[in-house]
Motif scaffolding. Structure first.
Motif, PDB file in Angstrom:
ATOM      1  N   HIS A 157       0.807  -1.157   0.139  1.00 44.72           N
ATOM      2  CA  HIS A 157       0.008   0.010  -0.014  1.00 44.72           C
ATOM      3  C   HIS A 157       0.739   1.135  -0.025  1.00 44.72           C
ATOM      4  O   HIS A 157       1.851   1.340   0.993  1.00 44.72           O
ATOM      5  N   GLU A 158       0.369   2.329  -0.764  1.00 44.34           N
ATOM      6  CA  GLU A 158       1.122   3.497  -0.841  1.00 44.34           C
ATOM      7  C   GLU A 158       0.040   4.625  -0.553  1.00 44.34           C
ATOM      8  O   GLU A 158      -1.054   4.475  -1.051  1.00 44.34           O
ATOM      9  N   ALA A 159       0.190   5.637   0.356  1.00 45.08           N
ATOM     10  CA  ALA A 159      -0.804   6.481   0.545  1.00 45.08           C
ATOM     11  C   ALA A 159       0.028   7.732   1.097  1.00 45.08           C
ATOM     12  O   ALA A 159       1.103   7.819   1.825  1.00 45.08           O
ATOM     13  N   ASP A 160      -0.568   8.974   1.008  1.00 48.17           N
ATOM     14  CA  ASP A 160      -0.438  10.209   1.533  1.00 48.17           C
ATOM     15  C   ASP A 160      -1.155  10.415   2.960  1.00 48.17           C
ATOM     16  O   ASP A 160      -2.383  10.218   3.044  1.00 48.17           O
ATOM     17  N   VAL A 161      -0.343  10.517   4.044  1.00 49.11           N
ATOM     18  CA  VAL A 161      -1.095  10.690   5.279  1.00 49.11           C
ATOM     19  C   VAL A 161      -0.473  11.813   6.114  1.00 49.11           C
ATOM     20  O   VAL A 161       0.673  12.194   5.799  1.00 49.11           O
ATOM     21  N   GLU A 162      -1.579  12.267   6.837  1.00 50.02           N
ATOM     22  CA  GLU A 162      -1.131  13.320   7.816  1.00 50.02           C
ATOM     23  C   GLU A 162      -0.066  12.827   8.931  1.00 50.02           C
ATOM     24  O   GLU A 162      -0.603  11.625   9.341  1.00 50.02           O
ATOM     25  N   VAL A 163       0.764  13.419   9.129  1.00 45.70           N
ATOM     26  CA  VAL A 163       2.029  12.647   9.803  1.00 45.70           C
ATOM     27  C   VAL A 163       1.344  12.529  11.467  1.00 45.70           C
ATOM     28  O   VAL A 163       1.985  11.546  12.099  1.00 45.70           O
ATOM     29  N   ARG A 164       0.343  13.029  11.815  1.00 46.57           N
ATOM     30  CA  ARG A 164      -0.304  13.017  13.053  1.00 46.57           C
ATOM     31  C   ARG A 164      -1.249  11.626  13.127  1.00 46.57           C
ATOM     32  O   ARG A 164      -1.654  10.891  14.212  1.00 46.57           O
ATOM     33  N   THR A 165      -1.445  11.113  11.878  1.00 44.98           N
ATOM     34  CA  THR A 165      -2.592  10.017  11.874  1.00 44.98           C
ATOM     35  C   THR A 165      -1.900   8.635  12.637  1.00 44.98           C
ATOM     36  O   THR A 165      -0.694   8.321  12.487  1.00 44.98           O
ATOM     37  N   THR A 166      -2.666   8.239  13.706  1.00 45.50           N
ATOM     38  CA  THR A 166      -2.204   6.961  14.273  1.00 45.50           C
ATOM     39  C   THR A 166      -2.155   5.885  13.298  1.00 45.50           C
ATOM     40  O   THR A 166      -2.952   5.919  12.252  1.00 45.50           O
ATOM     41  N   LEU A 167      -1.536   4.828  13.478  1.00 49.49           N
ATOM     42  CA  LEU A 167      -1.422   3.527  12.542  1.00 49.49           C
ATOM     43  C   LEU A 167      -2.756   2.904  12.489  1.00 49.49           C
ATOM     44  O   LEU A 167      -3.322   2.449  11.333  1.00 49.49           O
ATOM     45  N   VAL A 168      -3.514   2.632  13.826  1.00 49.81           N
ATOM     46  CA  VAL A 168      -4.818   2.332  13.711  1.00 49.81           C
ATOM     47  C   VAL A 168      -5.786   2.920  12.733  1.00 49.81           C
ATOM     48  O   VAL A 168      -6.650   2.322  12.227  1.00 49.81           O
ATOM     49  N   ASP A 169      -5.759   4.284  12.966  1.00 49.72           N
ATOM     50  CA  ASP A 169      -6.642   4.954  12.207  1.00 49.72           C
ATOM     51  C   ASP A 169      -6.280   4.830  10.517  1.00 49.72           C
ATOM     52  O   ASP A 169      -7.317   4.829   9.906  1.00 49.72           O
ATOM     53  N   PHE A 170      -5.122   4.665  10.459  1.00 50.42           N
ATOM     54  CA  PHE A 170      -4.527   4.681   8.813  1.00 50.42           C
ATOM     55  C   PHE A 170      -5.049   3.072   8.590  1.00 50.42           C
ATOM     56  O   PHE A 170      -5.777   2.865   7.408  1.00 50.42           O
ATOM     57  N   LEU A 171      -4.951   2.039   9.154  1.00 50.08           N
ATOM     58  CA  LEU A 171      -5.446   0.806   8.854  1.00 50.08           C
ATOM     59  C   LEU A 171      -6.879   0.692   8.871  1.00 50.08           C
ATOM     60  O   LEU A 171      -7.467   0.038   7.845  1.00 50.08           O
ATOM     61  N   ARG A 172      -7.718   1.357   9.746  1.00 46.39           N
ATOM     62  CA  ARG A 172      -9.062   1.129   9.784  1.00 46.39           C
ATOM     63  C   ARG A 172      -9.896   2.059   8.664  1.00 46.39           C
ATOM     64  O   ARG A 172     -10.686   1.733   7.954  1.00 46.39           O
ATOM     65  N   GLY A 173      -9.243   3.523   8.919  1.00 57.37           N
ATOM     66  CA  GLY A 173      -9.898   4.405   8.184  1.00 57.37           C
ATOM     67  C   GLY A 173      -9.472   4.379   6.545  1.00 57.37           C
ATOM     68  O   GLY A 173     -10.196   4.583   5.728  1.00 57.37           O
ATOM     69  N   ASP A 174      -8.278   4.332   6.286  1.00 62.80           N
ATOM     70  CA  ASP A 174      -7.686   4.552   4.901  1.00 62.80           C
ATOM     71  C   ASP A 174      -7.589   3.173   4.152  1.00 62.80           C
ATOM     72  O   ASP A 174      -7.952   3.285   3.094  1.00 62.80           O
ATOM     73  N   LEU A 175      -7.192   2.057   4.676  1.00 67.88           N
ATOM     74  CA  LEU A 175      -7.067   0.844   4.213  1.00 67.88           C
ATOM     75  C   LEU A 175      -8.512   0.051   4.439  1.00 67.88           C
ATOM     76  O   LEU A 175      -8.786  -0.858   3.865  1.00 67.88           O
TER      77      LEU A 175
END
Lengths: 165, 159
Positions: free
Chosen positions: B16-34
C-alpha cells in the motif's frame, strides 16, 4: 409444534431431556466472522456526509463553568458546529430520573461535577480535525469554586485545590 | 497546519502507498484509509491491547504508533491470519476453547499470541500469562483464552 397442545400442563409432562441442546457444545455461528475481523462494529459504519464528534471533558472534579470560548474552534477548517452546555439546555431536556428532577444534560451546564464530564462537543468532517477542536475551548474554561480535591499534575499527587475567590 | 507525508508499507502481503497526515495513528490509517476494520480501537492509549498488530513481526499497539512510523514496514493484522477459508490454528483454538464472547478484544489477543508462538513454539505458562497480561478482556475471562493458547501450541506443532 402444532400449537398450544404441545405445551406441558403438568410437572410430569415436562421434558427431562432435550438432546438438541442440553449437554451439547453449541457452535457459535458468529465466531468465524469475529475471529477473522469481518464482524461489523458500530465504529466501522461510514455514512454519507457523516461527521465526527469530539468531546471536551472536564479536567476538574468540581468546577463552575464561567465561559466557554468556541470561536477559534468554529474557525477550524472542516468544523460544522461546536456545541456547549448552553446549546444542550436550549435544545434538549435533562435525562429522566427516578425520583424526578435529578437528570443532567448531555453536556455540563453551569458546573462540571466530575473529571471527564462532557463540557463541549465539536462536530467536524474529518476525524483528524477533532483533536484540535477538543483543545481550543479549554482556554475559555475557568476553574471554579470549591473543588474538594484535584489532581496536581506538576507534583503528581492528589492534593486540596486552593479556593478561587 | 496539516503536514502530510507519502508512506509505503506491506499489509498482509499486499503493498500500500498513501499520503497521510503525519499525526495519523497507525490504527486510524489501517481502519480508515485501508478499510481493515478487524483491528479494533479500545482505550486509545496503549492499555487495552485491542489494537495490537504485527510490525515487522513484533506485536505493537497501533493506537500509540503513528502511521509514518510504519513506513517501509511489513504489517500483519487479524485479516491476514486465516489462509483463505481455513482458520489459522490460533483462530481455530479460540473457536474450540471458547476463547471469545463479544470478540472485540480478540484480534488484539490473537496478534500477541501469534508473536509469542512464532518466537517460542513451547511457551511456558508464565510466558503465556505474561503475554495475555497486555490485553484486557471484559467478558470471556482469561482461563479459556489460556486454554486456547495451549491448544494452539498443539495445533501448530502438529502442522
Amino acid at each position: 409444534m402444532t400449537g398450544h397442545d404441545d405445551i406441558p400442563k403438568t410437572l410430569a409432562g415436562l421434558p427431562n431431556s432435550a438432546p438438541r441442546y442440553i449437554g451439547q457444545p453449541i457452535e457459535r455461528l458468529e465466531d468465524p466472522a469475529l475471529l477473522t475481523g469481518q464482524t461489523e462494529f458500530i465504529d466501522n459504519v461510514v455514512l454519507p456526509r457523516m461527521l465526527h464528534c469530539a468531546i471536551l471533558r472536564s479536567p476538574h472534579a468540581h468546577a463552575r463553568i464561567v465561559s466557554v470560548d468556541v470561536s477559534e474552534a468554529e474557525k477550524l477548517p472542516g468544523v460544522f458546529a461546536v456545541i456547549t452546555g448552553e446549546d444542550a439546555k436550549r435544545w434538549s431536556n435533562p435525562t429522566m430520573t427516578v425520583p424526578p428532577g435529578w437528570g443532567t444534560h448531555c453536556l455540563a451546564t453551569d458546573k462540571a461535577r466530575f473529571v471527564g464530564e462532557p463540557v463541549a462537543g465539536g462536530e467536524a468532517r474529518a476525524g483528524a480535525v477533532q483533536h484540535e477542536i477538543a483543545l481550543v475551548p479549554r482556554r475559555g474554561e475557568r476553574r471554579g469554586r470549591g473543588p474538594a480535591i484535584g489532581a496536581d499534575r506538576t507534583r503528581g499527587k492528589l492534593q486540596p485545590r486552593k479556593r478561587i475567590p | 497546519m496539516s503536514v502530510t507525508r507519502r508512506i509505503a508499507m506491506t499489509v498482509n502481503g499486499e503493498r500500500h502507498e498513501a499520503d497521510v497526515e503525519v499525526r495519523t495513528t497507525l490504527v486510524d490509517f489501517l481502519r480508515g484509509d485501508l478499510g481493515l476494520t478487524g483491528t479494533h480501537v479500545g482505550c486509545e492509549h496503549g492499555v487495552c491491547g485491542a489494537c495490537t498488530v504485527l510490525w515487522n513481526g513484533r506485536a505493537v499497539r497501533s493506537c500509540i504508533m503513528l502511521a509514518v512510523q510504519a513506513d517501509g514496514a511489513e504489517l500483519k493484522t487479524v485479516e491476514g491470519l486465516a489462509d483463505g477459508a481455513t482458520l489459522h490454528p490460533i483462530q481455530q483454538a479460540f473457536l474450540e476453547k471458547h476463547g471469545l464472547q463479544c470478540g472485540f478484544c480478540t484480534p488484539g489477543f490473537m496478534m500477541s499470541i501469534y508473536e509469542l508462538l512464532t518466537r517460542d513454539s513451547a511457551p511456558s505458562e508464565e510466558d503465556i500469562t505474561d503475554t495475555l497480561g497486555g490485553h484486557i478482556c471484559r467478558c470471556t475471562g482469561y482461563q479459556s483464552i489460556v486454554e486456547a493458547v495451549h491448544l494452539a501450541v498443539e495445533k501448530m506443532r502438529a502442522t
